[in-house]
Write a protein that holds these residues in place. Sequence first.
Motif, mmCIF file in Angstrom:
data_model
loop_
_atom_site.group_PDB
_atom_site.id
_atom_site.type_symbol
_atom_site.label_atom_id
_atom_site.label_comp_id
_atom_site.label_asym_id
_atom_site.label_seq_id
_atom_site.Cartn_x
_atom_site.Cartn_y
_atom_site.Cartn_z
ATOM 1 N N LEU A 151 0.868 -1.179 0.000
ATOM 2 C CA LEU A 151 0.000 0.000 0.000
ATOM 3 C C LEU A 151 0.904 1.229 0.000
ATOM 4 C CD1 LEU A 151 -3.014 0.810 0.143
ATOM 5 C CD2 LEU A 151 -2.759 0.936 2.627
ATOM 6 N N ILE A 152 0.943 1.942 -1.116
ATOM 7 C CA ILE A 152 1.885 3.056 -1.272
ATOM 8 C C ILE A 152 1.289 4.332 -0.692
ATOM 9 C CG2 ILE A 152 3.149 4.488 -2.919
ATOM 10 C CD1 ILE A 152 3.260 2.169 -4.803
ATOM 11 N N PRO A 153 1.924 4.899 0.347
ATOM 12 C CA PRO A 153 1.423 6.151 0.907
ATOM 13 C C PRO A 153 1.820 7.341 0.043
ATOM 14 C CG PRO A 153 3.374 5.436 2.098
ATOM 15 C CD PRO A 153 3.083 4.373 1.077
ATOM 16 N N LEU A 154 0.874 8.240 -0.181
ATOM 17 C CA LEU A 154 1.139 9.448 -0.962
ATOM 18 C C LEU A 154 0.964 10.670 -0.072
ATOM 19 C CD1 LEU A 154 -0.774 8.781 -4.304
ATOM 20 C CD2 LEU A 154 1.688 8.570 -3.892
ATOM 21 N N PRO A 155 1.896 11.613 -0.099
ATOM 22 C CA PRO A 155 1.695 12.865 0.629
ATOM 23 C C PRO A 155 0.582 13.672 -0.027
ATOM 24 C CG PRO A 155 3.708 12.955 -0.678
ATOM 25 C CD PRO A 155 3.175 11.572 -0.804
ATOM 26 N N ASP A 156 -0.509 13.877 0.705
ATOM 27 C CA ASP A 156 -1.716 14.486 0.136
ATOM 28 C C ASP A 156 -2.145 13.688 -1.103
ATOM 29 O OD1 ASP A 156 -2.211 16.324 2.086
ATOM 30 O OD2 ASP A 156 -1.045 17.909 1.149
ATOM 31 N N ASP A 157 -2.146 14.325 -2.275
ATOM 32 C CA ASP A 157 -2.545 13.598 -3.477
ATOM 33 C C ASP A 157 -1.350 13.177 -4.323
ATOM 34 O OD1 ASP A 157 -1.750 16.072 -4.278
ATOM 35 O OD2 ASP A 157 -3.559 16.561 -5.399
ATOM 36 N N GLY A 158 -0.124 13.418 -3.811
ATOM 37 C CA GLY A 158 1.072 13.024 -4.546
ATOM 38 C C GLY A 158 1.383 13.904 -5.731
ATOM 39 N N ALA A 159 0.816 15.117 -5.745
ATOM 40 C CA ALA A 159 1.006 16.005 -6.899
ATOM 41 C C ALA A 159 2.245 16.885 -6.773
ATOM 42 C CB ALA A 159 -0.233 16.890 -7.073
ATOM 43 N N GLN A 160 3.007 16.750 -5.690
ATOM 44 C CA GLN A 160 4.204 17.569 -5.525
ATOM 45 C C GLN A 160 5.193 17.272 -6.661
ATOM 46 O OE1 GLN A 160 3.178 15.286 -3.284
ATOM 47 N NE2 GLN A 160 2.200 16.501 -1.691
ATOM 48 N N GLN A 161 5.721 18.315 -7.247
ATOM 49 C CA GLN A 161 6.611 18.134 -8.391
ATOM 50 C C GLN A 161 8.081 18.173 -7.962
ATOM 51 O OE1 GLN A 161 5.596 20.935 -11.528
ATOM 52 N NE2 GLN A 161 4.237 19.423 -12.443
ATOM 53 N N VAL A 162 8.844 17.251 -8.525
ATOM 54 C CA VAL A 162 10.294 17.221 -8.324
ATOM 55 C C VAL A 162 10.948 17.117 -9.693
ATOM 56 C CG1 VAL A 162 10.223 16.229 -6.001
ATOM 57 C CG2 VAL A 162 10.199 14.714 -7.986
ATOM 58 N N GLN A 163 12.235 17.388 -9.729
ATOM 59 C CA GLN A 163 12.954 17.402 -11.008
ATOM 60 C C GLN A 163 14.308 16.713 -10.823
ATOM 61 O OE1 GLN A 163 12.633 21.310 -12.608
ATOM 62 N NE2 GLN A 163 13.486 20.807 -14.611
ATOM 63 N N PRO A 164 14.307 15.399 -10.557
ATOM 64 C CA PRO A 164 15.540 14.691 -10.199
ATOM 65 C C PRO A 164 16.588 14.741 -11.302
ATOM 66 C CG PRO A 164 13.589 13.359 -9.736
ATOM 67 C CD PRO A 164 13.145 14.508 -10.586
ATOM 68 N N ILE A 165 17.839 14.698 -10.892
ATOM 69 C CA ILE A 165 18.946 14.619 -11.836
ATOM 70 C C ILE A 165 19.792 13.402 -11.475
ATOM 71 C CG2 ILE A 165 20.355 16.191 -10.420
ATOM 72 C CD1 ILE A 165 21.648 17.104 -13.115
ATOM 73 N N HIS A 166 20.236 12.668 -12.480
ATOM 74 C CA HIS A 166 21.024 11.468 -12.231
ATOM 75 C C HIS A 166 22.438 11.850 -11.820
ATOM 76 C CE1 HIS A 166 22.984 7.549 -13.005
ATOM 77 N NE2 HIS A 166 21.790 7.061 -12.709
ATOM 78 N N ILE A 167 23.046 11.033 -10.972
ATOM 79 C CA ILE A 167 24.379 11.336 -10.457
ATOM 80 C C ILE A 167 25.409 11.444 -11.586
ATOM 81 C CG2 ILE A 167 24.785 8.872 -10.025
ATOM 82 C CD1 ILE A 167 26.265 11.916 -8.128
ATOM 83 N N SER A 168 25.250 10.657 -12.645
ATOM 84 C CA SER A 168 26.214 10.742 -13.751
ATOM 85 C C SER A 168 26.118 12.084 -14.458
ATOM 86 C CB SER A 168 25.974 9.601 -14.743
ATOM 87 O OG SER A 168 24.673 9.675 -15.298
ATOM 88 N N ASP A 169 24.912 12.651 -14.548
ATOM 89 C CA ASP A 169 24.750 13.961 -15.178
ATOM 90 C C ASP A 169 25.310 15.066 -14.288
ATOM 91 O OD1 ASP A 169 23.555 12.850 -17.404
ATOM 92 O OD2 ASP A 169 21.525 13.074 -16.621
ATOM 93 N N LEU A 170 25.102 14.939 -12.977
ATOM 94 C CA LEU A 170 25.697 15.921 -12.065
ATOM 95 C C LEU A 170 27.218 15.859 -12.136
ATOM 96 C CD1 LEU A 170 25.577 18.006 -9.810
ATOM 97 C CD2 LEU A 170 25.343 16.122 -8.164
ATOM 98 N N THR A 171 27.763 14.670 -12.224
ATOM 99 C CA THR A 171 29.217 14.507 -12.346
ATOM 100 C C THR A 171 29.727 15.164 -13.626
ATOM 101 O OG1 THR A 171 29.156 12.430 -11.105
ATOM 102 C CG2 THR A 171 31.072 12.815 -12.512
ATOM 103 N N THR A 172 29.002 14.991 -14.715
ATOM 104 C CA THR A 172 29.393 15.621 -15.987
ATOM 105 C C THR A 172 29.423 17.140 -15.860
ATOM 106 O OG1 THR A 172 28.471 13.799 -17.285
ATOM 107 C CG2 THR A 172 28.729 15.914 -18.404
ATOM 108 N N ILE A 173 28.459 17.704 -15.143
ATOM 109 C CA ILE A 173 28.401 19.163 -14.950
ATOM 110 C C ILE A 173 29.582 19.653 -14.120
ATOM 111 C CG2 ILE A 173 27.050 20.989 -13.841
ATOM 112 C CD1 ILE A 173 24.532 19.354 -14.674
#
Length: 427
Positions: free
Chosen positions: A169-191
Amino acid sequence: MNILLTGATGFIGSHLLRALLAQGHHVTACVRDPQRAAMQFSGPRYVRCDYTSDHDTACWGERLTGIEVVINTVGIIREHGTQTFHALHYAAPRALFQAAAAAGVRQVIQISALGADAEATSAYHLSKRAADDALEDLALDSIVLRPSIVHGAGAKSSEFFRAIAALPLIPLPDDGAQQVQPIHISDLTTIVLDCLARPRHGHHRLDVVGAERITMRNLLLQLRSWLGLGRPRLLRIPYALLLPLARIGGFLGTAPLGTETIAMLCRGNCAPLEPLTDVIGFVPRGYTASLSSVPATQAERWHAHLYFIRPLLRMSLAFLWIGTAVTSALLFPVVDSYAMLALTGITGVAAPVALYGAATLDLILGLALLLRHRLRSAFWLQLIVIAVYTLIITVALPEYWLHPFGPITKNVPLLVTLFSWYAMEKS
């Protein structure tokens, strides 16, 4: 290039360390335990560093000899003991930055956090921003990278989200509509590598995000699909209930859950992508693309299912020891206890000493587990106590091995549980 890298055994730092060495840089890696770090990876030169106490510029002088660039990756998402936001995010980095300026270091790259800006309200973001501001006041070139959620192999946030996604049973904070913009560690390393290859004069702050904005609901659903699990059931949890649940989760040790992380999640974690691509000339992948590029391993599936089992094992063992102590000392008839002790040869003055001494020991073990205090010692002490109890009863009361309630045979699965818990706790 001679580079001083802090947090070299952390998630971001360990990935950067290998990328820097692969490009031929000479890295001085600051870690708390150089000997242990060298056993895990023997590439760089390790020096001892403790961000909880290295708050004076003088202690950084020798470490910065011959250094051209400083990269600071130290960060925590939750405070614990002496590891506070003020100490690790501000006091130690400020001393390092000041020492770097005095030593003539050419450039400092600071890994901050998205949200460490003028609108920051959490202690986490405020401490990061304070260090960013302190760096900007110094006479050296610097770039502050403020990444969104960084995901990839070894990321605490990735482990936590996978564990949530694996729940029936997956719990969602409120309706789960919070937006995030994850970046992969390999892309951060490239930067970061681009910032080294093309140093920029002056002071710069740059939000570092992936190419895709995704809601928490979709992120968890994608993770569940990636793990190869069945169709989920979703449970919406109102924000008012999230905070007490976060406190309980923090007590259980299920990092990175905490009241501040809940508040930061509800604020959102997104930023425009164009400023990053204009400066770096590189477009990081979106979350969906980076997740689907690598299949889930069996180890990742196991870890997702066992993530919440580890603290529950500790709590159940604590319940066992505390319950045994209370029952022995207060609830079970003393006369019957003395009669059982007499069967093992313990009588007279020795009987109450054995009874209440054993109950006290059980209580100490339970409290140590409950409070997460000296867990290594608690493991070995539990092992010894169980072995001694089993040996005494085997010699004095061997018929208990055949008792229908299994008072001794239960020690076998208990020992397996103990070893399983400790194996997970060590890692």
